[in-house]
Scaffold this motif. Structure first.
Motif, short mmCIF file in Angstrom:
data_model
loop_
_atom_site.label_atom_id
_atom_site.label_comp_id
_atom_site.label_asym_id
_atom_site.label_seq_id
_atom_site.Cartn_x
_atom_site.Cartn_y
_atom_site.Cartn_z
N UNK A 27 51.54 23.00 -76.06
CA UNK A 27 50.60 22.11 -75.39
C UNK A 27 49.47 22.88 -74.74
N UNK A 28 49.81 23.98 -74.07
CA UNK A 28 48.81 24.79 -73.38
C UNK A 28 47.80 25.39 -74.35
N UNK A 29 48.30 25.91 -75.48
CA UNK A 29 47.41 26.48 -76.49
C UNK A 29 46.48 25.42 -77.09
N UNK A 30 47.02 24.23 -77.31
CA UNK A 30 46.21 23.15 -77.88
C UNK A 30 45.12 22.71 -76.91
N UNK A 31 45.49 22.54 -75.63
CA UNK A 31 44.51 22.09 -74.64
C UNK A 31 43.44 23.14 -74.39
N UNK A 33 42.23 25.22 -76.44
CA UNK A 33 41.31 25.32 -77.58
C UNK A 33 40.86 23.95 -78.07
N UNK A 34 40.75 23.00 -77.12
CA UNK A 34 40.33 21.64 -77.45
C UNK A 34 39.05 21.28 -76.71
N UNK A 35 38.66 20.04 -76.82
CA UNK A 35 37.48 19.49 -76.15
C UNK A 35 37.62 19.59 -74.63
N UNK A 36 38.87 19.56 -74.12
CA UNK A 36 39.12 19.56 -72.67
C UNK A 36 39.36 20.97 -72.13
N UNK A 37 39.02 21.98 -72.90
CA UNK A 37 39.29 23.37 -72.53
C UNK A 37 38.76 23.74 -71.15
N UNK A 38 37.50 23.40 -70.87
CA UNK A 38 36.88 23.80 -69.60
C UNK A 38 37.62 23.22 -68.41
N UNK A 39 37.97 21.93 -68.50
CA UNK A 39 38.67 21.25 -67.41
C UNK A 39 40.09 21.81 -67.24
N UNK A 40 40.73 22.11 -68.37
CA UNK A 40 42.10 22.62 -68.32
C UNK A 40 42.14 24.00 -67.67
N UNK A 41 41.23 24.88 -68.04
CA UNK A 41 41.18 26.21 -67.45
C UNK A 41 40.81 26.16 -65.97
N UNK A 42 39.93 25.23 -65.62
CA UNK A 42 39.51 25.08 -64.23
C UNK A 42 40.68 24.68 -63.34
N UNK A 43 41.62 23.93 -63.92
CA UNK A 43 42.81 23.50 -63.16
C UNK A 43 43.58 24.69 -62.62
N UNK A 44 43.80 25.70 -63.47
CA UNK A 44 44.60 26.85 -63.07
C UNK A 44 43.84 27.80 -62.15
N UNK A 45 42.50 27.72 -62.15
CA UNK A 45 41.70 28.57 -61.28
C UNK A 45 41.29 27.86 -60.00
N UNK A 263 50.38 27.77 -67.34
CA UNK A 263 49.31 28.53 -66.70
C UNK A 263 49.00 29.83 -67.43
N UNK A 264 50.01 30.46 -68.01
CA UNK A 264 49.83 31.80 -68.56
C UNK A 264 49.71 31.87 -70.08
N UNK A 265 49.75 30.72 -70.74
CA UNK A 265 49.49 30.72 -72.18
C UNK A 265 48.20 29.95 -72.49
N UNK A 266 47.37 29.81 -71.47
CA UNK A 266 46.04 29.19 -71.66
C UNK A 266 45.12 30.25 -72.27
N UNK A 267 45.35 30.53 -73.56
CA UNK A 267 44.65 31.61 -74.26
C UNK A 267 43.60 31.01 -75.21
N UNK A 268 42.36 31.43 -75.07
CA UNK A 268 41.30 30.97 -75.96
C UNK A 268 41.37 31.78 -77.25
N UNK A 269 41.57 31.09 -78.37
CA UNK A 269 41.66 31.74 -79.68
C UNK A 269 40.30 31.66 -80.38
N UNK A 270 39.58 32.78 -80.39
CA UNK A 270 38.29 32.84 -81.08
C UNK A 270 38.51 32.95 -82.59
#
Length: 378
Positions: A27-31, A33-45, A263-270
């Motif tokens: 779920x974390x990897x999908x979120x 690298x999805x449309x909601x990426x910015x909001x999802x990463x902001x949550x953990x920061x 929180x720790x698998x929120x990895x952006x896959x380029x």
């Protein structure tokens, strides 16, 4: 039977938690690298009291995870597999091999480079994932193999904690460390005075955590220290240690570890993320987890038995030990945890996380297939 029931509770919560961890990781990897990426990463920061939400999880909630590991280790020492020195030496040697060989392989590939500090990454075993995979085999698995893997993983985690304390401590502030250790000593006195009420232990444990956090030593060490200060008594259902350990099973398995995974698998896959797998440090992680772990665990176990230092349980054979040694290569939670301490560069951290996920998956799948083929149906 009381001890067996608590071990079964621990095993069941860990294996169920392992499946939850898998779901949270996907779920974390999908979120991320999805449309909601910015909001999802902001949550953990998101900042809470000068620290990010992710920081509170890694330094705060994970202390409770280590408290549970400490309580299980204490029980194993006083009344479980580790209470008999002959039986205890087998998982102890296995864990030792499972730490030294992967670290050695990693250092051979990274010695003298800026990433040599990552040697602790492939040394760890994820209890939840490993037990979760083992549980897929159902009644094929002998109870001795469950106990062996659990004891191995608990000792492995203790080794990882010592490595964190010794090698990943920076800018040590002695005054705060001495206060934290003074509180620990006072808790030991309470234990000797037979104070059984949990409240003073938990309250002083929070204070000890605060000073440990501000000492330079990683705050999660507090969890293990607190576990050994809490009275074990005779280990029955009314003992302080039993009550707390039983209470912590589900919150740790279904809240704390899933939050850590999210929180720790929120990895952006380029688009070129595959290139991350060709660095010496990522290859060192892969070789350590997939090759070093099974070789180290099996070889040191074999030597311990052949040298008559320990003995192999009657219902186990070297095939089953070899199969379960691959499950020891599932690093995940602990490997990611050590990665955050070993590296400061974001690119190094993300690349290491990607390789940890891939390597842990390969080790888990191979171990599952090997054990399925070698273990007889019961």
């Amino acid at each position: 039977m009381r001890i067996t029931k608590l071990f079964n509770d621990f095993f069941d919560s860990e294996k169920a938690g392992g499946f939850v961890l898998i779901a949270c990781t996907v779920l974390s990897l999908l979120l991320t690298n999805s449309y909601w990426s910015e909001e999802y990463l902001a949550l953990w920061h998101f900042q809470i009291g000068h620290h990010s939400f992710e920081h509170w999880i890694n330094d705060g909630l994970m202390t409770i995870f280590f408290l549970l590991i400490g309580l299980e280790l204490e029980r194993e020492i006083y009344a479980g597999e580790l209470s008999n020195i002959k039986n205890a030496l087998l998982p102890i040697f296995a864990a030792l091999g499972g730490m030294l060989v992967p670290a050695g392989i990693y250092l051979l590939m990274n010695y003298g480079t800026e990433t040599q500090s990552g040697a602790g990454i492939p040394m760890a075993t994820d209890i939840a994932f490993a037990l979760g995979i083992l549980s897929l085999l159902g009644n094929r698995v002998p109870i001795s193999l469950k106990i062996f893997l659990t004891a191995l993983a608990v000792i492995d985690d203790l080794g990882a904690i010592l490595i964190i304390a010794i090698f990943y401590t920076k800018n040590l502030i002695w005054s705060n460390l001495l206060i934290a250790l003074g509180i620990f000593a006072f808790l030991l006195v309470l234990n000797r005075l037979k104070v059984r009420n949990l409240i003073p232990y938990l309250l002083l444990g929070v204070v000890m955590w605060y000073f440990m956090l501000n000492s330079g030593v990683h705050a999660t060490i507090t969890g293990v220290l607190l576990a050994f200060a809490i009275p074990f008594g005779n280990g029955n259902k009314k003992s302080t240690s039993y009550i707390l350990q039983h209470f912590l099973h589900k919150p740790v398995a279904f809240i704390i570890l899933p939050l850590f995974a999210l929180a720790n698998t929120a990895i952006i896959l380029n688009s070129d993320w595959q290139q991350a797998l060709s660095h010496n440090y990522t290859l060192g992680i892969a070789a350590g987890l997939i090759i070093g772990k099974p070789i180290g665990i099996w070889l040191f176990s074999f030597l311990a038995v052949k040298l008559k230092i320990s003995q192999l349980p009657e219902d186990l054979n070297w095939q089953s030990i070899f199969g379960v040694s691959f499950l020891g290569g599932i690093g995940f939670t602990m490997s990611i945890f050590i990665t955050l301490l070993a590296f400061s560069d974001v690119e190094h951290i993300n690349n290491a996380k990607i390789m940890i996920l891939i390597s842990s998956s390969i080790a888990g799948i191979f171990g599952l297939l090997y054990l399925k083929a070698s273990l007889k149906k019961s």
